[in-house]
Every structure is written in C-alpha cells, then in structure tokens.
Design a protein around this motif. Structure first.
Motif, PDB file in Angstrom:
ATOM      1  N   CYS A  23       0.143  -0.364  -4.837  1.00 28.48           N
ATOM      2  CA  CYS A  23      -0.308   0.991  -4.787  1.00 28.48           C
ATOM      3  C   CYS A  23      -0.803   1.746  -6.023  1.00 28.48           C
ATOM      4  O   CYS A  23      -0.310   1.209  -7.151  1.00 28.48           O
ATOM      5  N   THR A  68      -1.778  -0.015   6.774  1.00 26.48           N
ATOM      6  CA  THR A  68      -1.088   0.862   5.682  1.00 26.48           C
ATOM      7  C   THR A  68      -0.711  -0.003   4.595  1.00 26.48           C
ATOM      8  O   THR A  68      -1.223  -1.028   4.384  1.00 26.48           O
ATOM      9  N   GLY A  70       1.992  -0.048   0.629  1.00 29.97           N
ATOM     10  CA  GLY A  70       0.934   0.162  -0.335  1.00 29.97           C
ATOM     11  C   GLY A  70      -0.107   1.171  -0.171  1.00 29.97           C
ATOM     12  O   GLY A  70      -0.076   1.878   0.692  1.00 29.97           O
ATOM     13  N   GLU A  71      -0.985   0.995  -1.201  1.00 34.05           N
ATOM     14  CA  GLU A  71      -2.361   1.631  -0.676  1.00 34.05           C
ATOM     15  C   GLU A  71      -3.545   0.799  -0.191  1.00 34.05           C
ATOM     16  O   GLU A  71      -3.802  -0.005  -0.959  1.00 34.05           O
ATOM     17  N   THR A  97      -3.582   4.781   7.001  1.00 31.84           N
ATOM     18  CA  THR A  97      -2.696   5.379   6.306  1.00 31.84           C
ATOM     19  C   THR A  97      -3.199   5.520   4.705  1.00 31.84           C
ATOM     20  O   THR A  97      -2.956   4.267   4.338  1.00 31.84           O
ATOM     21  N   THR A  98      -3.417   6.392   4.126  1.00 30.97           N
ATOM     22  CA  THR A  98      -3.999   6.321   2.764  1.00 30.97           C
ATOM     23  C   THR A  98      -3.440   7.441   1.950  1.00 30.97           C
ATOM     24  O   THR A  98      -3.172   8.580   2.579  1.00 30.97           O
ATOM     25  N   VAL A 163       5.318  15.196   2.582  1.00 32.08           N
ATOM     26  CA  VAL A 163       6.712  14.929   2.562  1.00 32.08           C
ATOM     27  C   VAL A 163       7.340  16.054   1.942  1.00 32.08           C
ATOM     28  O   VAL A 163       6.871  16.500   0.632  1.00 32.08           O
ATOM     29  N   ILE A 190       6.748  16.208   6.879  1.00 34.63           N
ATOM     30  CA  ILE A 190       7.461  15.040   7.134  1.00 34.63           C
ATOM     31  C   ILE A 190       8.870  15.065   6.518  1.00 34.63           C
ATOM     32  O   ILE A 190       8.858  15.513   5.325  1.00 34.63           O
ATOM     33  N   GLU A 191      10.119  14.775   7.046  1.00 33.96           N
ATOM     34  CA  GLU A 191      11.425  14.635   6.285  1.00 33.96           C
ATOM     35  C   GLU A 191      11.463  13.539   5.353  1.00 33.96           C
ATOM     36  O   GLU A 191      11.204  12.568   6.001  1.00 33.96           O
ATOM     37  N   MET A 192      12.006  13.960   4.257  1.00 33.46           N
ATOM     38  CA  MET A 192      12.166  12.714   3.365  1.00 33.46           C
ATOM     39  C   MET A 192      13.277  11.890   3.863  1.00 33.46           C
ATOM     40  O   MET A 192      14.150  12.370   4.057  1.00 33.46           O
ATOM     41  N   GLY A 198      13.603   7.559  -1.965  1.00 33.41           N
ATOM     42  CA  GLY A 198      14.041   8.753  -1.203  1.00 33.41           C
ATOM     43  C   GLY A 198      15.704   8.980  -1.356  1.00 33.41           C
ATOM     44  O   GLY A 198      16.216   9.927  -1.234  1.00 33.41           O
ATOM     45  N   PHE A 323       9.381   1.294   0.936  1.00 34.96           N
ATOM     46  CA  PHE A 323       8.286   1.521   1.944  1.00 34.96           C
ATOM     47  C   PHE A 323       6.834   0.867   1.924  1.00 34.96           C
ATOM     48  O   PHE A 323       6.388   0.358   2.601  1.00 34.96           O
ATOM     49  N   GLY A 328       4.884   2.302   5.201  1.00 35.07           N
ATOM     50  CA  GLY A 328       5.590   3.324   5.696  1.00 35.07           C
ATOM     51  C   GLY A 328       4.957   4.130   6.704  1.00 35.07           C
ATOM     52  O   GLY A 328       3.536   3.578   7.019  1.00 35.07           O
TER      53      GLY A 328
HETATM   54  N1  SAM Z   1      -0.531   4.551   0.368  1.00 37.26           N
HETATM   55  C1  SAM Z   1      -0.577   5.036   1.607  1.00 37.26           C
HETATM   56  C2  SAM Z   1      -0.098   6.771   1.639  1.00 37.26           C
HETATM   57  O1  SAM Z   1       0.139   7.227   0.587  1.00 37.26           O
HETATM   58  O2  SAM Z   1      -0.311   7.150   2.782  1.00 37.26           O
HETATM   59  C3  SAM Z   1       0.520   4.445   2.640  1.00 37.26           C
HETATM   60  C4  SAM Z   1       1.683   4.055   2.180  1.00 37.26           C
HETATM   61  S1  SAM Z   1       2.872   5.068   2.308  1.00 37.26           S
HETATM   62  C5  SAM Z   1       4.443   4.118   1.815  1.00 37.26           C
HETATM   63  C6  SAM Z   1       2.991   5.741   3.686  1.00 37.26           C
HETATM   64  C7  SAM Z   1       3.706   7.046   3.937  1.00 37.26           C
HETATM   65  O3  SAM Z   1       4.937   6.820   3.685  1.00 37.26           O
HETATM   66  C8  SAM Z   1       3.411   8.351   3.121  1.00 37.26           C
HETATM   67  O4  SAM Z   1       3.031   9.380   4.059  1.00 37.26           O
HETATM   68  C9  SAM Z   1       4.524   8.563   2.336  1.00 37.26           C
HETATM   69  O5  SAM Z   1       4.616   9.879   2.148  1.00 37.26           O
HETATM   70  C10 SAM Z   1       5.885   7.942   3.400  1.00 37.26           C
HETATM   71  N2  SAM Z   1       7.085   7.901   2.823  1.00 37.26           N
HETATM   72  C11 SAM Z   1       7.114   6.901   1.589  1.00 37.26           C
HETATM   73  N3  SAM Z   1       8.740   7.122   1.053  1.00 37.26           N
HETATM   74  C12 SAM Z   1       9.346   8.013   2.022  1.00 37.26           C
HETATM   75  C13 SAM Z   1      10.475   8.502   2.285  1.00 37.26           C
HETATM   76  N4  SAM Z   1      11.420   8.058   1.449  1.00 37.26           N
HETATM   77  N5  SAM Z   1      10.505   9.421   3.234  1.00 37.26           N
HETATM   78  C14 SAM Z   1       9.604   9.891   4.081  1.00 37.26           C
HETATM   79  N6  SAM Z   1       8.408   9.400   3.961  1.00 37.26           N
HETATM   80  C15 SAM Z   1       8.024   8.568   2.987  1.00 37.26           C
END
Ligand code: SAM
Length: 328
Positions: A23, A68, A70-71, A97-98, A163, A190-192, A198, A323, A328
């Motif tokens: 990422c 999804t 990573g990025e 998802t990006t 988040v 989104i709830e963390m 997290g 994640f 994620g």
């Molecule tokens: N890089 C892409 C992005 O940023 O969307 C895809 C991967 S990222 C891990 C996917 C999603 O996981 C993102 O929306 C991120 O906010 C969410 N995410 C990662 N850690 C999280 C956590 N502890 N609680 C809730 N959402 C989480």
C-alpha cells in the motif's frame, strides 16, 4: 436449490480478492508506522492464478468480485486482470476498493476493462489531517480529483467510505454527510474494528448510533433504498438528497447473518471469514497444477468452514492477519 450455500444456509455469491499486500499509504488504524512484513513477490498470486480461482468460484455460484488490497492500484496491469475476469460468463459484477490516490490516472482504463463501480476510502476532507491519518499522503486533492474523474467516466456508484475516529476526524461527519445533499455523494460511515492497527486505536472508537445522532443537525434521515452492491451497510437519505448515508457496524451490530462472501488473500489463502483464524491454501493447489474440480472442492471446504459469527461477536481474540493482507 442452486448456487453455493454455507452450513447456516447463507447464499455465498461474493468473492473479495486482495491483489497485493502493498500500500502507498500507512493509515493509522490499518498499519503500524513502519508498515507490515510483506509477502515475497513470488508468493503473490499471478493474474492467471487469480483468474483460475475466479473461474472455479464462478462455476460454483460466485457472481460478484471485488478487488482490494493493500492498494490494488499499486499493482501494475490491474485493468488487464479486470479484462480477464470480465470474460468469465457467470461473473456479472466487478468492483474495486481503493484509497483513490491513483484513481485519476486509471479510471478510464478501469472502466473500459469492465469495472462497474468503486469504493473510495477517504477519512478526512482536510489536507493536514489527511497527512496525519495516512502518515504519508499529501494527496487529498488527487483523491478528490480521482473521485470526480471516476464518476465522469461512468463508474457508478462511487461510494465514499469513512472510518470514524473520536478526536481525529469525528468532527467531520456532518461535512461528509452534507456532501450527500450538495454533491450527491454516497457516504458510508464505518466503525473502526479492533483488528490490524485498529487494536491500538480502540480508544478512538465511535459507535454508528452516535454518528447518526450527530447528523440530526442536518435534518431527518429517512430510510433509503439500498444502493447497488452487496454490502452490509444500512442506508438512509436526507430529504431532497440524491446521495445516501450508510452505516457499517461490524462492532456495535454485526451483520454476519447476511454474510455472503469469501476472501482470497494476495498470497492465495482463502478465508471463510475476515475475522477468523481459518485459511485454506489455494496457492499450493494452483502451483501443483490441481484441476478446476480440485479447486472447487477447496472452495466448498472454505464455505463449509464459514463460522456463524465473527470473533468480535463471539468474544475470541482477533487474528493477527493485517487488513492489507486479507483485503479489508
Ligand atoms: N487500499 C484500499 C483502500 O484504502 O480502500 C483497500 C484496502 S483497505 C485495507 C480496505 C478498507 O479497510 C478501507 O476502507 C479501510 O478503511 C478499511 N480498514 C482498514 N483497517 C480497518 C479497521 N481497523 N477498522 C475498520 N476498517 C478498516
């Protein structure tokens, strides 16, 4: 009954594929500052291997795929993968998802390759905070431009995922929600989750009910129609808004009863649940030249091992799988 069902009779039609664990951001709730230890390049599934998995999945009843990471956009040739996936007959929906940082360069090609829709993770509209939350990025403007370009090329819907973290960005929830009225954004709060980084951040947790309450200053939220997608969000709308407000509540109100998905990690592990310790190694099978029938059997095994509820709902400790690896 046709299609794929788990032991609790939930239909399984959705596969989330992490195409890379790399990422270009280091979001504070997702990764430690120094990043995570990365999978070796040779252990990451090739696009051909991903397609072999997708073909087997499609023969069993998977119809929707989300890419999804990573990025995902840091992996080169992503449109090529999308083109290959869109040739699989039974797959009728491919989404992504990006973090949006590279979106403005790639949207048109992604769309013409067969991508239908997009989720962009965006946790703040303030440049200074963007830097603080992502630990890297000075590129909020690029994300905002990417979102606009994605809409212009016809990716639809584009959903914005935020988040929410107390004391970090929770004072921006009304600004995000106002965009559903002013600019037709589809925003999901989104709830963390107390997983990945997290866990360390859990004192910043904000329950969705509290966010919803704070949005009352903007007017009455009415239950809205679900927008395209297979997600677990509950949707609402302000009167006259063209956009929607969604809440995703993995912590305060889990949605496991409607879980319809499996996940494939970048290194080829099939996960029955994002938040379980179980994994089934498809990479080994792929590299031993197993047939599609053998892959299908492994898939069915993963489906059979789907738990009724994830660990947060059962009180078990979280898996220490980041994640970015699980997607994620
Ligand atoms: N890089 C892409 C992005 O940023 O969307 C895809 C991967 S990222 C891990 C996917 C999603 O996981 C993102 O929306 C991120 O906010 C969410 N995410 C990662 N850690 C999280 C956590 N502890 N609680 C809730 N959402 C989480």
């Amino acid at each position: 009954m046709t299609g794929l069902y788990d032991s609790f009779n939930r239909p399984i039609s959705y596969l989330r594929i992490s195409v890379t664990d790399r990422c270009n951001l280091r979001c504070i709730y997702c990764m430690p500052e120094g990043g995570v230890s990365l999978v070796r390049h040779e252990d990451i599934l090739t696009y051909e291997e991903i397609c072999a998995v997708a073909r087997a999945a499609a023969e069993l009843g998977i119809t929707k795929i989300r890419l999804t990471g990573g990025e995902p956009l840091v992996r080169s040739g992503l449109p090529h993968l999308i083109r290959m996936l869109s040739k699989i007959d039974a797959i009728d929906d491919i989404s992504l998802t990006t973090n949006g940082t590279l979106l403005s360069h790639h949207s048109a090609e992604l769309k013409s390759a067969g991508l239908k829709r997009l989720n962009v993770s965006l946790d703040t509209l303030c440049s200074e905070r963007f830097k603080l939350i992502t630990r890297v990025g000075d590129n909020l403007d690029e994300v905002l431009e990417g979102i606009e370009i994605a809409k212009t090329v016809g990716l639809n819907p584009v959903k914005i995922n935020m988040v929410v973290m107390a004391g970090i960005n929770d004072d921006e929830v009304t600004e995000f929600a106002a965009k559903t009225v002013e600019e037709g954004w589809h925003v999901r709060f989104i709830e963390m989750m107390p997983v990945s980084h997290g866990n360390v951040m859990s004192r910043h947790f904000v329950p969705a009910d509290e966010i919803k309450k704070r949005l009352e200053v903007l007017g009455k939220l009415e239950p809205g129609p679900p927008i395209v997608g297979n997600g677990p969000a509950r949707y609402f709308r302000f009167p006259d808004a063209t956009g929607t407000v969604g809440f995703i509540t993995p912590v305060s109100e889990h949605f496991c009863f409607q879980c319809n998905r499996l996940r494939l990690t970048a290194d080829g592990k099939l996960l029955p649940c994002l938040l379980s310790h179980e994994e089934i190694d498809l990479k080994r099978a792929l590299r031993q030249d197993m047939s599609t029938e053998d892959l299908k059997e492994l898939f069915e095994e993963a489906v059979a091992r789907k738990p009724l509820r994830h660990f947060l709902a059962q009180g078990h400790p979280p898996p220490d799988r980041p994640f970015c690896r699980a997607g994620g």
